[in-house]
Design a protein around this motif. Sequence first.
Motif, PDB file in Angstrom:
ATOM      1  N   ARG A   1       0.822  -1.199   0.000  1.00 19.98           N
ATOM      2  CA  ARG A   1       0.000   0.000   0.000  1.00 19.98           C
ATOM      3  C   ARG A   1       0.866   1.262   0.000  1.00 19.98           C
ATOM      4  O   ARG A   1       1.923   1.304   0.596  1.00 19.98           O
ATOM      5  N   THR A   2       0.375   2.289  -0.665  1.00 18.86           N
ATOM      6  CA  THR A   2       1.116   3.536  -0.748  1.00 18.86           C
ATOM      7  C   THR A   2       1.009   4.313   0.559  1.00 18.86           C
ATOM      8  O   THR A   2      -0.090   4.615   1.029  1.00 18.86           O
ATOM      9  N   ALA A   3       2.160   4.643   1.132  1.00 19.56           N
ATOM     10  CA  ALA A   3       2.200   5.433   2.358  1.00 19.56           C
ATOM     11  C   ALA A   3       2.631   6.847   1.998  1.00 19.56           C
ATOM     12  O   ALA A   3       3.813   7.118   1.790  1.00 19.56           O
ATOM     13  N   ALA A   4       1.658   7.746   1.872  1.00 19.15           N
ATOM     14  CA  ALA A   4       1.955   9.109   1.449  1.00 19.15           C
ATOM     15  C   ALA A   4       1.593  10.139   2.510  1.00 19.15           C
ATOM     16  O   ALA A   4       1.815  11.327   2.321  1.00 19.15           O
ATOM     17  N   ASP A   5       1.035   9.682   3.618  1.00 20.17           N
ATOM     18  CA  ASP A   5       0.722  10.587   4.719  1.00 20.17           C
ATOM     19  C   ASP A   5       1.788  10.405   5.795  1.00 20.17           C
ATOM     20  O   ASP A   5       2.845   9.853   5.538  1.00 20.17           O
ATOM     21  N   GLY A   6       1.519  10.831   7.000  1.00 18.60           N
ATOM     22  CA  GLY A   6       2.492  10.664   8.072  1.00 18.60           C
ATOM     23  C   GLY A   6       2.907  11.983   8.683  1.00 18.60           C
ATOM     24  O   GLY A   6       2.124  12.943   8.729  1.00 18.60           O
ATOM     25  N   LEU A   7       4.173  12.075   9.106  1.00 17.00           N
ATOM     26  CA  LEU A   7       4.679  13.292   9.740  1.00 17.00           C
ATOM     27  C   LEU A   7       6.173  13.474   9.464  1.00 17.00           C
ATOM     28  O   LEU A   7       6.896  12.505   9.227  1.00 17.00           O
ATOM     29  N   VAL A   8       6.587  14.717   9.530  1.00 10.55           N
ATOM     30  CA  VAL A   8       8.008  15.071   9.503  1.00 10.55           C
ATOM     31  C   VAL A   8       8.371  15.528  10.910  1.00 10.55           C
ATOM     32  O   VAL A   8       7.647  16.334  11.509  1.00 10.55           O
ATOM     33  N   ALA A   9       9.472  15.004  11.446  1.00 15.01           N
ATOM     34  CA  ALA A   9       9.906  15.382  12.795  1.00 15.01           C
ATOM     35  C   ALA A   9      11.262  16.090  12.731  1.00 15.01           C
ATOM     36  O   ALA A   9      12.117  15.752  11.909  1.00 15.01           O
ATOM     37  N   ALA A  10      11.422  17.074  13.589  1.00 18.99           N
ATOM     38  CA  ALA A  10      12.686  17.790  13.720  1.00 18.99           C
ATOM     39  C   ALA A  10      13.217  17.584  15.128  1.00 18.99           C
ATOM     40  O   ALA A  10      12.453  17.599  16.096  1.00 18.99           O
ATOM     41  N   VAL A  11      14.512  17.384  15.239  1.00 17.00           N
ATOM     42  CA  VAL A  11      15.133  17.184  16.549  1.00 17.00           C
ATOM     43  C   VAL A  11      16.484  17.879  16.566  1.00 17.00           C
ATOM     44  O   VAL A  11      17.158  17.968  15.535  1.00 17.00           O
ATOM     45  N   ARG A  12      16.856  18.405  17.729  1.00 19.83           N
ATOM     46  CA  ARG A  12      18.141  19.094  17.891  1.00 19.83           C
ATOM     47  C   ARG A  12      18.891  18.507  19.074  1.00 19.83           C
ATOM     48  O   ARG A  12      18.282  18.032  20.039  1.00 19.83           O
ATOM     49  N   SER A  13      20.199  18.543  19.000  1.00 18.48           N
ATOM     50  CA  SER A  13      21.022  18.090  20.118  1.00 18.48           C
ATOM     51  C   SER A  13      20.882  19.070  21.275  1.00 18.48           C
ATOM     52  O   SER A  13      20.422  20.208  21.099  1.00 18.48           O
TER      53      SER A  13
ATOM     54  N   GLU B   1       6.047  14.848  -0.464  1.00 23.08           N
ATOM     55  CA  GLU B   1       6.362  15.449  -1.764  1.00 23.08           C
ATOM     56  C   GLU B   1       7.016  14.405  -2.677  1.00 23.08           C
ATOM     57  O   GLU B   1       7.901  13.664  -2.283  1.00 23.08           O
ATOM     58  N   GLY B   2       6.520  14.334  -3.898  1.00 21.40           N
ATOM     59  CA  GLY B   2       7.069  13.396  -4.864  1.00 21.40           C
ATOM     60  C   GLY B   2       6.453  12.011  -4.836  1.00 21.40           C
ATOM     61  O   GLY B   2       6.741  11.181  -5.697  1.00 21.40           O
ATOM     62  N   ILE B   3       5.582  11.742  -3.841  1.00 21.87           N
ATOM     63  CA  ILE B   3       4.940  10.426  -3.762  1.00 21.87           C
ATOM     64  C   ILE B   3       3.611  10.484  -4.504  1.00 21.87           C
ATOM     65  O   ILE B   3       2.789  11.362  -4.251  1.00 21.87           O
ATOM     66  N   GLU B   4       3.420   9.564  -5.408  1.00 24.89           N
ATOM     67  CA  GLU B   4       2.141   9.481  -6.109  1.00 24.89           C
ATOM     68  C   GLU B   4       1.233   8.514  -5.367  1.00 24.89           C
ATOM     69  O   GLU B   4       1.544   7.334  -5.241  1.00 24.89           O
ATOM     70  N   LYS B   5       0.129   9.039  -4.881  1.00 19.57           N
ATOM     71  CA  LYS B   5      -0.828   8.183  -4.173  1.00 19.57           C
ATOM     72  C   LYS B   5      -1.559   7.283  -5.159  1.00 19.57           C
ATOM     73  O   LYS B   5      -1.930   7.717  -6.248  1.00 19.57           O
ATOM     74  N   ASP B   6      -1.737   6.033  -4.765  1.00 15.29           N
ATOM     75  CA  ASP B   6      -2.542   5.137  -5.586  1.00 15.29           C
ATOM     76  C   ASP B   6      -3.977   5.641  -5.631  1.00 15.29           C
ATOM     77  O   ASP B   6      -4.512   6.144  -4.641  1.00 15.29           O
ATOM     78  N   ALA B   7      -4.608   5.495  -6.785  1.00 15.76           N
ATOM     79  CA  ALA B   7      -6.014   5.886  -6.891  1.00 15.76           C
ATOM     80  C   ALA B   7      -6.852   5.047  -5.945  1.00 15.76           C
ATOM     81  O   ALA B   7      -7.790   5.519  -5.311  1.00 15.76           O
ATOM     82  N   ASP B   8      -6.477   3.776  -5.830  1.00 17.46           N
ATOM     83  CA  ASP B   8      -7.198   2.872  -4.935  1.00 17.46           C
ATOM     84  C   ASP B   8      -6.432   2.792  -3.620  1.00 17.46           C
ATOM     85  O   ASP B   8      -5.811   1.806  -3.295  1.00 17.46           O
ATOM     86  N   ASP B   9      -6.440   3.920  -2.868  1.00 17.10           N
ATOM     87  CA  ASP B   9      -5.692   3.969  -1.628  1.00 17.10           C
ATOM     88  C   ASP B   9      -6.501   3.388  -0.475  1.00 17.10           C
ATOM     89  O   ASP B   9      -7.599   2.879  -0.652  1.00 17.10           O
ATOM     90  N   PHE B  10      -5.944   3.480   0.724  1.00 21.41           N
ATOM     91  CA  PHE B  10      -6.566   2.853   1.885  1.00 21.41           C
ATOM     92  C   PHE B  10      -7.957   3.433   2.167  1.00 21.41           C
ATOM     93  O   PHE B  10      -8.902   2.702   2.444  1.00 21.41           O
ATOM     94  N   ALA B  11      -8.072   4.753   2.085  1.00 23.05           N
ATOM     95  CA  ALA B  11      -9.359   5.399   2.371  1.00 23.05           C
ATOM     96  C   ALA B  11     -10.415   4.946   1.347  1.00 23.05           C
ATOM     97  O   ALA B  11     -11.564   4.684   1.700  1.00 23.05           O
ATOM     98  N   ALA B  12      -9.988   4.866   0.075  1.00 21.14           N
ATOM     99  CA  ALA B  12     -10.912   4.426  -0.964  1.00 21.14           C
ATOM    100  C   ALA B  12     -11.334   2.978  -0.738  1.00 21.14           C
ATOM    101  O   ALA B  12     -12.482   2.590  -0.978  1.00 21.14           O
ATOM    102  N   GLU B  13     -10.376   2.183  -0.250  1.00 27.97           N
ATOM    103  CA  GLU B  13     -10.669   0.783   0.021  1.00 27.97           C
ATOM    104  C   GLU B  13     -11.737   0.641   1.110  1.00 27.97           C
ATOM    105  O   GLU B  13     -12.678  -0.137   0.988  1.00 27.97           O
TER     106      GLU B  13
END
Length: 304
Positions: A55-67, A284-296
């Motif tokens: 399955r295409t994973a195109a959602d999620g989160l970006v995390a930032a961390v500093r020392s 960015e740059g990820i093409e979501k499948d037309a038949d993604d999880f939500a559509a399923e």
Amino acid sequence: MAQITAALVKDLRDRTGAGMMDAKKALVENDGDTEAAIDWLRAKGLSKAAKKSGRTAADGLVAAVRSDDGKTGALVELNAETDFVARNEKFQSALREIAAEALKTDGSLEALQNAPAPSGEGSVTDMITALVATVGENMTLRRTAKLSAPNGQVASYIHSAEAPDMGKIGVLVALEGADAEKLADAGRKVAMHVAATSPASATTDDLDPELVERERQVLTDQARESGKPDNVIEKMIEGRIKKFYKEVVLVEQPFVMNPDQTVGQFIEEQGATLVGFVRFTLGEGIEKDADDFAAEVASMTSKS
């Protein structure tokens, strides 16, 4: 008791998608019997990951961390299939731990994937595989980046935050100079600018030559349509290239907090020099499948 070899563990992992430690434990519990181990993993809900991996994973989160000293920072993008899972505490907790590990690596994705899981069992990859089985969605550790400023500070900024230091856009900016507190404040302001404008490079020297040449060719074709002589066209192009730099080069861009000065002028005004920046936009740059999880899910609901 049967000998549990690395080859046996690998075969079980390939067939089930289970993590290394889970696969080994399954074989130990079943005296090396692979088929019994598969059933054991299924019963524990640990063989689901393989089925999710397509399955295409195109959602999620970006995390930032500093020392702790602020001299190093890292960005990590962990993808899931839906924003529902991205808001899940288990997902966010895992990302927080993975981001902390990213600070200890050389900044490459491979190094982070192979880094030991915070739990001490297996690698970060194994940790994600186990999380996939638990949560029930495919997940991908897509990318990571690391910035250091030995004589300065690395600032971070998260836009559209879903949780502390996690969101849809993550930026790191590294500045060097004398005053750490001033650098941190200036760096954050520049990071906010980067989030808003998405520059292509830090300086004109860093800009991809192919990008410049492509822009130059477009401008040349446009100028020739005017019918002006070549010497005039050349001057027109040089002027437009400078305008192009102001649009895509960080230090040449008008500073969003004070458009009367460039970002480069603002940084210089702070007594700082720019080391570099990194910007991640989720998916960015990820093409979501037309038949993604939500559509399923919607499809299954309509049929019931």
